[in-house]
Design an enzyme around this catalytic site. Structure first.
Site, PDB file in Angstrom:
ATOM      1  N   THR A 259      -5.923 -62.159  40.035  1.00 30.88           N
ATOM      2  CA  THR A 259      -6.807 -61.931  38.883  1.00 30.88           C
ATOM      3  C   THR A 259      -6.984 -63.223  38.124  1.00 30.88           C
ATOM      4  O   THR A 259      -6.115 -64.093  38.163  1.00 30.88           O
ATOM      5  CB  THR A 259      -6.188 -60.985  37.815  1.00 30.88           C
ATOM      6  OG1 THR A 259      -4.907 -61.499  37.447  1.00 30.88           O
ATOM      7  CG2 THR A 259      -6.159 -59.566  38.238  1.00 30.88           C
ATOM      8  N   ASP A 260      -8.081 -63.330  37.371  1.00 28.64           N
ATOM      9  CA  ASP A 260      -8.030 -64.290  36.287  1.00 28.64           C
ATOM     10  C   ASP A 260      -7.043 -63.691  35.287  1.00 28.64           C
ATOM     11  O   ASP A 260      -6.784 -62.480  35.282  1.00 28.64           O
ATOM     12  CB  ASP A 260      -9.397 -64.553  35.665  1.00 28.64           C
ATOM     13  CG  ASP A 260      -9.388 -65.900  34.910  1.00 28.64           C
ATOM     14  OD1 ASP A 260      -8.285 -66.381  34.566  1.00 28.64           O
ATOM     15  OD2 ASP A 260     -10.477 -66.455  34.667  1.00 28.64           O
ATOM     16  N   TRP A 261      -6.486 -64.532  34.437  1.00 26.44           N
ATOM     17  CA  TRP A 261      -5.347 -64.104  33.602  1.00 26.44           C
ATOM     18  C   TRP A 261      -5.763 -62.991  32.625  1.00 26.44           C
ATOM     19  O   TRP A 261      -6.504 -63.225  31.676  1.00 26.44           O
ATOM     20  CB  TRP A 261      -4.785 -65.319  32.866  1.00 26.44           C
ATOM     21  CG  TRP A 261      -3.667 -66.009  33.615  1.00 26.44           C
ATOM     22  CD1 TRP A 261      -2.443 -66.339  33.088  1.00 26.44           C
ATOM     23  CD2 TRP A 261      -3.632 -66.451  34.966  1.00 26.44           C
ATOM     24  NE1 TRP A 261      -1.659 -66.939  34.051  1.00 26.44           N
ATOM     25  CE2 TRP A 261      -2.354 -67.017  35.214  1.00 26.44           C
ATOM     26  CE3 TRP A 261      -4.524 -66.388  36.039  1.00 26.44           C
ATOM     27  CZ2 TRP A 261      -1.976 -67.535  36.450  1.00 26.44           C
ATOM     28  CZ3 TRP A 261      -4.143 -66.910  37.274  1.00 26.44           C
ATOM     29  CH2 TRP A 261      -2.894 -67.469  37.464  1.00 26.44           C
ATOM     30  N   GLY A 263      -7.409 -60.284  33.792  1.00 27.33           N
ATOM     31  CA  GLY A 263      -8.693 -59.781  34.279  1.00 27.33           C
ATOM     32  C   GLY A 263      -8.641 -58.389  34.886  1.00 27.33           C
ATOM     33  O   GLY A 263      -9.674 -57.847  35.275  1.00 27.33           O
TER      34      GLY A 263
END
Ligand code: BGC
Length: 728
Positions: A259-261, A263
């Site tokens: 994931t993006d952080w 996300g």
């Protein structure tokens, strides 16, 4: 006897030095994973799938499976962050080489340099004991307002694809995974954590996906980061179409999706729609964090419960564990990895070369540049960006370099015979940015001081642009205006009035309005150049290096000339919930060319200290079939008395198409080095099938038959020759 002994010794040495330990083969990796998975408990499998700290995931100690460590990315290895907060950890051994921002790399149009960049970055990542480097970023430059354009590779999918592949190879040769990001359509920072992007399949496949596809299929990227935003009503970090259908099924991606952080937003969707590793800042969205909340992540305890209850089949977590273990066998469980190195002369050399080749000369009236370093003259260096550290700020790509040479330092060192006077001229000391000018200084006093300095100098160099503060090329917010802030526009005009021998250097990762252009003699696009910034600038300004960078995106005259802005708010920035990419496939120069809107500076444009003529253009035929290759060869003459390099660009267009088309699209390029007064023969080869468009009626690529036009030139709006050919 002695001779025999010597020969044996020699043979042994050859064996010892030549045996490069082989890494696991794909078959070995799969066999090992087959053995490991049945040994893992359900809890252990789940624990592979989520963070245990800000930048690491847990291993399985009892089986000897190590932790996985990640770091930003993409211009150098970021300083250590605390275990459970965003504060820097304060280590004293984590300073690194800062490489130029990716816009600069894109401007080199040089794949060999992209490989060297990746290799050096990978070596630094290894030294810092990182397994995954969070980059490169290949989101397409859609609007000059996007706060993160400087981390990406410009507006053209072909260029971004060509350059990200060797970068990834270079990184991964070190046993460090590249993590291509942010998949996909994260083309603005405003509302990035939720905005729902609606875009046609054609624009998706033709413009926004190609660089990701190249990263996966040609680069062999071992990991990929999902974007924060939504696509067609589903978050990109768990998106059935993007991750399951396109990435994993169609493209055959066998690595791990991270994931993006922060996300991820839902356990079941994360489990079923393609996410493998959840990283983050908290459990309640993007910014809230309970201390050590990792067990509450969507892919932690709630995932475990659903697996245990049978709401989600165990095969789902087995697939994630397999992907994560595969990533580990390629990185932290590889048989062997190089040790890595940091801050070496070689790395600094790469940083300097990328900067030199990426700097773009946009205007050079009367041969203003280069400035002869032997001359005993007075040079006024004005502007905050002459001294500001540009490796700081910008968000997650911020770096802590061992050193950063500012433009002023670089110029002082190279121009030892000249008198260099610096004056700040302006300051981004706006209280809104948390920076206040100490009294008695204010913008006016800084301006007056600069004008005095400018008036008595032989030459004025103004260093301005953006600065990686919030709204000034920085993650988490877009720019608020196209023009320069902090009174720079007026300042440039006023300097020109007291001394018209003025050159401007823009330090930015974005296009800016240049209403002052006519009052300046020269303009350089200087990017964010990293550790060696000042030296590289001085190399170009002094003429030690002849500029060869080309713009990887268009500079529109005004914002409304850009396709994303033409259709008003719903197209950019959206209504805060939804957004429609109404310019569709006509991004960047495709829009300007097709709509006949002259740019200020075109995609692919950049001057040199010499003059090149492209001629003798021949092709290997004029009628082709789908499986054929089109080869174009040409001659480049260097008409001047300075060695240099020119980027010859091949664009293809199709008139009378059954679907709307851009007038022309970049399909190939070659950077050729030509000695002064000499000529070089170059050639570009393209696959005819790459001229297909994405046909929404058949959900597949479709190669139209009929007449096409090829354009050869040295920018998208400077074409030396057009030629027709046929596809049958
Ligand atoms: C950024 C990513 C970055 C991550 C970790 C996020 O906010 O969007 O690009 O890799 O943070 O720092």
């Amino acid at each position: 006897m002695k001779r025999d002994l010597l020969l044996i010794l020699l043979g042994l040495m050859i064996v010892v030095f030549n045996v490069k330990a082989q890494n696991w083969s794909d078959q070995e990796i799969e066999a090992k994973i087959d053995e490991i998975i049945p040994k893992l408990t359900l809890r252990e499998k789940v624990d592979l799938c989520h963070a245990q700290s800000k930048f690491s995931t847990a291993g399985v100690e009892r089986l000897g499976i190590p932790e996985l460590w990640m770091a930003d990315g993409p211009h150098g290895v970021r300083a250590e962050i605390s275990w459970d907060s965003w504060n820097y950890a304060g280590w004293t051994n984590d300073s690194i080489t800062a490489f130029p921002a990716l816009t600069c790399l894109a401007a080199t149009f040089n794949e060999k340099l992209a490989y060297q960049f990746g290799k050096a970055l990978g070596e630094e990542a290894r030294y810092r004991k990182k397994d995954v480097i969070l980059g490169p970023g290949v989101n397409i430059y859609r609007t000059p307002l996007n706060g993160r354009n400087f981390e990406y590779m410009g507006e053209d999918p072909h260029l971004a694809s060509k350059l990200c592949v060797p970068y990834i190879h270079g990184v991964q040769e070190n046993g460090v995974a590249a993590c291509i990001k942010h998949y996909v359509l994260n083309n603005q920072e405003l509302w990035r954590d939720h905005i729902n992007v609606e875009v046609s399949d054609r624009a998706l496949y033709e413009i926004y996906l190609p660089a990701f596809k190249a990263a996966v299929q040609e680069g062999g990227a071992w990991s990929l980061m999902g974007a924060y935003n939504q696509f067609r009503g589903q978050y990109c970090c768990h998106n059935e179409i993007l991750l399951n259908d396109i990435l994993k099924d169609d493209w055959g991606f066998d690595g791990a999706v991270i994931t993006d952080w922060g996300g991820a937003h839902d356990t079941k969707e994360s489990a079923l729609y393609g996410l493998d590793i959840e990283m983050g800042t908290g459990t309640n969205g993007l910014t809230f964090s309970e201390s050590n909340a990792y067990q509450n992540y969507f892919l932690a305890a709630p995932f475990y419960e659903m697996l245990k209850n049978g709401d989600i089949p165990e095969s789902v977590v087995d697939d994630k564990a397999r992907r994560i273990l595969r990533l580990m066998f390629r990185t932290n469980m590889a048989k062997t990895r190089p040790l890595g190195s940091i801050n070496t002369k070689a790395h600094q050399g790469v940083a300097r070369r990328v900067a030199q080749e990426g700097i773009v000369l946009l205007k050079n009236e009367g041969g203003f540049f280069p400035i002869d370093p032997e001359k005993k003259i007075t040079i006024a260096v004005i502007g905050e960006n002459a001294t500001r550290q540009m490796t700081k700020g910008g968000g997650s790509s911020e770096l802590k370099p061992q050193f950063e040479i500012s433009p002023l330092e670089g110029i002082k060192e190279r121009f030892k015979n000249a008198t260099i006077i610096h004056s700040m001229g302006y300051a981004s000391g706006d209280p809104a940015y948390g920076r206040v000018l100490p009294p008695p200084y204010d913008l006016d006093s800084l301006k007056q001081a600069a004008l005095k300095v400018a008036a008595k100098a032989d030459i004025v160099l103004f260093f301005g642009g953006l600065n990686k503060n919030h709204h000034q090329d920085c993650e988490g917010g877009d720019r608020l205006q196209y023009g320069l802030d902090f009174g720079q526009e007026e300042l440039i005009q006023e300097i020109a009035r007291v001394n018209n021998n003025l050159g401007v250097v823009l330090v930015s990762g974005n296009a800016v309005a240049t209403p002052w252009l006519d009052n300046t003699k020269a303009l350089i696009q200087g990017w964010y150049l990293g550790s060696m910034a000042g030296h590289a600038m001085a190399d170009i300004i002094s003429g030690d290096v002849n500029p060869s960078g080309k713009l990887p995106f268009t500079f529109p005259v005004k914002l409304e000339d850009n396709g994303a802005h033409y259709y008003g708010e719903i197209s950019y920035p959206g209504d805060s919930i939804n957004q429609e990419y109404l310019e569709d496939i006509l991004v960047g120069y495709r829009w300007h060319d097709t709509r006949d809107i002259a740019p200020q500076f075109a995609f692919g444009y950049g001057l040199s200290y010499t003059n090149f003529i492209i001629s003798h253009i021949t092709t290997n035929g004029d009628s082709f079939e789908k499986e054929d290759k089109l080869q174009v060869s040409f001659r480049v003459n260097n008409e001047g008395d300075t060695d240099g390099a020119e980027v010859v660009q091949l664009y293809i267009g199709k008139e009378n198409s059954s679907v709307p088309r851009a007038q022309k699209e970049l399909k190939g390029y070659q950077k050729v080095v030509v000695k002064a007064g000499k000529s070089t023969i170059g050639s570009i080869e393209i696959n005819i099938k790459d001229l297909s468009y994405y046909d929404e009626n058949i959900d597949d690529w479709n190669l139209e038959k009929g007449a096409y036009t090829l354009y050869i030139g040295n920018s998208s709006n400077h074409i030396s020759i057009k030629k027709q050919f046929n596809v049958r």
